[in-house]
Design an enzyme around this catalytic site. Structure first.
Site, mmCIF file in Angstrom:
data_model
loop_
_atom_site.group_PDB
_atom_site.id
_atom_site.type_symbol
_atom_site.label_atom_id
_atom_site.label_comp_id
_atom_site.label_asym_id
_atom_site.label_seq_id
_atom_site.Cartn_x
_atom_site.Cartn_y
_atom_site.Cartn_z
ATOM 1 N N HIS A 171 -48.176 31.204 74.865
ATOM 2 C CA HIS A 171 -48.624 29.958 75.153
ATOM 3 C C HIS A 171 -48.731 29.831 76.726
ATOM 4 O O HIS A 171 -47.007 30.207 77.637
ATOM 5 C CB HIS A 171 -47.706 28.476 74.938
ATOM 6 C CG HIS A 171 -47.425 28.714 73.185
ATOM 7 N ND1 HIS A 171 -46.213 29.167 72.808
ATOM 8 C CD2 HIS A 171 -47.987 27.743 72.730
ATOM 9 C CE1 HIS A 171 -46.663 29.167 71.689
ATOM 10 N NE2 HIS A 171 -47.458 27.953 71.156
ATOM 11 N N ASP A 180 -45.327 28.062 77.817
ATOM 12 C CA ASP A 180 -44.841 29.336 78.321
ATOM 13 C C ASP A 180 -44.481 30.189 79.412
ATOM 14 O O ASP A 180 -43.208 30.399 80.011
ATOM 15 C CB ASP A 180 -43.918 29.581 77.090
ATOM 16 C CG ASP A 180 -44.842 30.303 75.972
ATOM 17 O OD1 ASP A 180 -44.861 29.309 75.111
ATOM 18 O OD2 ASP A 180 -45.638 30.619 76.143
#
Ligand code: XLS
Ligand code: CA
Ligand code: CA
Length: 444
Positions: free
Chosen positions: A100, A103
């Site tokens: 993502h 992250d």
């Protein structure tokens, strides 16, 4: 000090090995049904669970030892995670990863800073990928963590939130394309509702589809050839997630004419939360031609939530690999371990044990699924079970050469149909006999 310094290079040693840092079934180069195991399985590391998650739960703080050389500056920390991830993937022989935006790169203090951070991190990752076999399986955007997404992202009641989410998706698509990603995932994080009393369902579905269409138009315009995936999940975080299960997603994709660009990313734990087996979701996706990618994990059937455990159940991994082989295997997709170690398994070595467990479970599943197919008893049984459609009235039905009047005449003249047994217990015995036959050593 390297984060995974206590993890050695992990190699295949065979099922008799007691070395905890060895694969017992995963032999990357071994050929199974004409393809290397690593090409069949396409294992991917999930950035969020592996590099970031700290083990927080509703009743307790983080437990995980995730100290990347004491780095505290957000960008330095993010880069240290990249270094550690590539070291880990090299040691385990994992050739794909998924991320993502959130992250990979820190949020920063503004949307502009967020975008800039992501670009800088993508450049760092891209340079790290050079000279390695490591590729991006898929990227995605986290449109659910931040409080601004409390009402959803594409389905938020606030148009400004839609615009913000679109910006995030645009930039995550840029990142995916820049890193040569093969897929882009939409998991409807908070795209759902808590109560219908405050919800305009029709508008929310329409807007969700608008977001997906804009994403397709944007990425295809930039030459992106990969897949888009919807990842179904029935509940959590919202009470009802719009992407409930594969069937619901297919209805949505059909209604909004998105079937040409979208496939499904099926997560095992989400299947069971929806009241289905993992195999059911895979079968449905392949039957409707939308099988794309897999988030390999498992839930705990005694718990009603998304536990994201590393897969250890070889019965399930065998039936999953059976479906995947029958679907023709992965093209752009792969097996992403969307799984996390338990909260008390807090050391970096536990992450390695977890991946070894998962990779071995699916390697075992691949070997056994191929044996099930070669054995042929299941396929033969199913073929025979439906053989009434090969001749006579059955053939006329499947060739669309009959109608109600004709069928009535046939039924009246033939009387009570003769049935044969479904033989479920026999077939379950066949599966067990293959699973337990002890044949899984390398045939190289
Ligand atoms: C959460 C989802 C998520 C997606 C990617 O339950 O599994 O991790 O895979 O956003
Ligand atoms: Ca997932
Ligand atoms: Ca999950």
């Amino acid at each position: 000090m390297a984060f995974f310094e206590n993890v050695p290079k992990v190699k295949y040693e065979g099922s008799e090995s007691t070395n905890p840092f060895a694969f017992k079934f995963y032999d990357a180069e071994r050929e199974v049904a004409g393809k290397k195991m690593k090409e069949h399985l396409k294992f991917a590391l999930s950035w969020w669970h592996t590099m970031v998650a700290g083990g927080r739960d509703p009743f307790g703080d983080e437990t995980m030892a995730r100290n990347y050389d004491g780095k505290t500056d957000p960008m330095e920390l993010a880069k240290a995670r990249v270094d550690a991830a590539f070291d880990f993937m090299d040691k385990l022989g994992i050739e794909y990863f998924c991320f993502h935006d959130a992250d990979l790169a820190p949020e920063g203090n503004s949307l502009q800073e967020r975008n800039d951070n992501l670009k800088e991190m993508v450049a760092y990752v891209k340079q790290k990928m050079q000279g390695t076999p490591i590729q991006l399986l898929w990227g995605t955007s986290n449109c659910f963590n931040h409080p601004r997404f409390m009402h959803g992202a594409a389905t938020s009641c606030e148009a400004d939130v839609f615009a913000w989410a679109a910006t995030q998706v645009k930039n995550a698509l840029d990142a995916t394309i820049e890193l040569g990603g093969k897929g882009y995932v939409f998991w409807g994080g908070r795209e759902g509702y808590e109560t219908l009393l405050n919800t305009n369902m029709g508008l929310e579905f329409d807007n969700y589809a608008r977001m997906l269409k804009m994403a397709v138009r944007y990425a295809r315009g930039k030459g992106y050839k990969g897949d888009f995936y919807i990842e179904p999940k029935p509940k959590e975080p919202t009470k009802h997630q719009y992407d409930f299960d594969v069937a619901t997603c297919i209805a949505f994709l059909e209604k909004y004419d998105l079937m040409d660009d979208f496939k499904i990313n099926i997560e095992a734990n989400h299947a069971t939360l929806a009241g289905h087996t993992f195999q059911h979701e895979l079968r449905l996706a392949r039957t409707f031609g939308v099988f794309g990618s897999v988030d390999a994990n498992q839930g705990d059937l005694l718990l009603g939530w998304d536990t994201d455990q590393f897969p250890s159940n070889v019965y399930d991994s065998t039936l999953a690999m059976y479906e995947i082989l029958k679907a023709g295997g992965f093209t752009n997709g792969g097996l992403n371990f969307d799984a996390k170690v338990r909260r008390a398994s807090f050391t970096p070595e536990d992450i390695a044990y977890a991946y070894i467990l998962g990779m071995d479970s699916f390697a075992f599943g691949l070997i056994k699924a191929q044996q099930l197919i070669e054995d042929g008893r299941i396929d033969d049984f199913v073929a025979k079970k439906y053989s009434s459609y090969e001749t006579g009235i059955g053939e006329k039905i499947v060739k669309d050469q009959t109608d109600f009047a004709d069928l009535e005449q046939y039924a009246l003249s033939h009387g009570e149909p003769r049935l044969s047994s479904g033989r479920q217990e026999y077939l379950e015995g066949v599966v067990n006999s293959i699973l337990l036959n002890g044949k899984f050593e390398s045939e190289r």
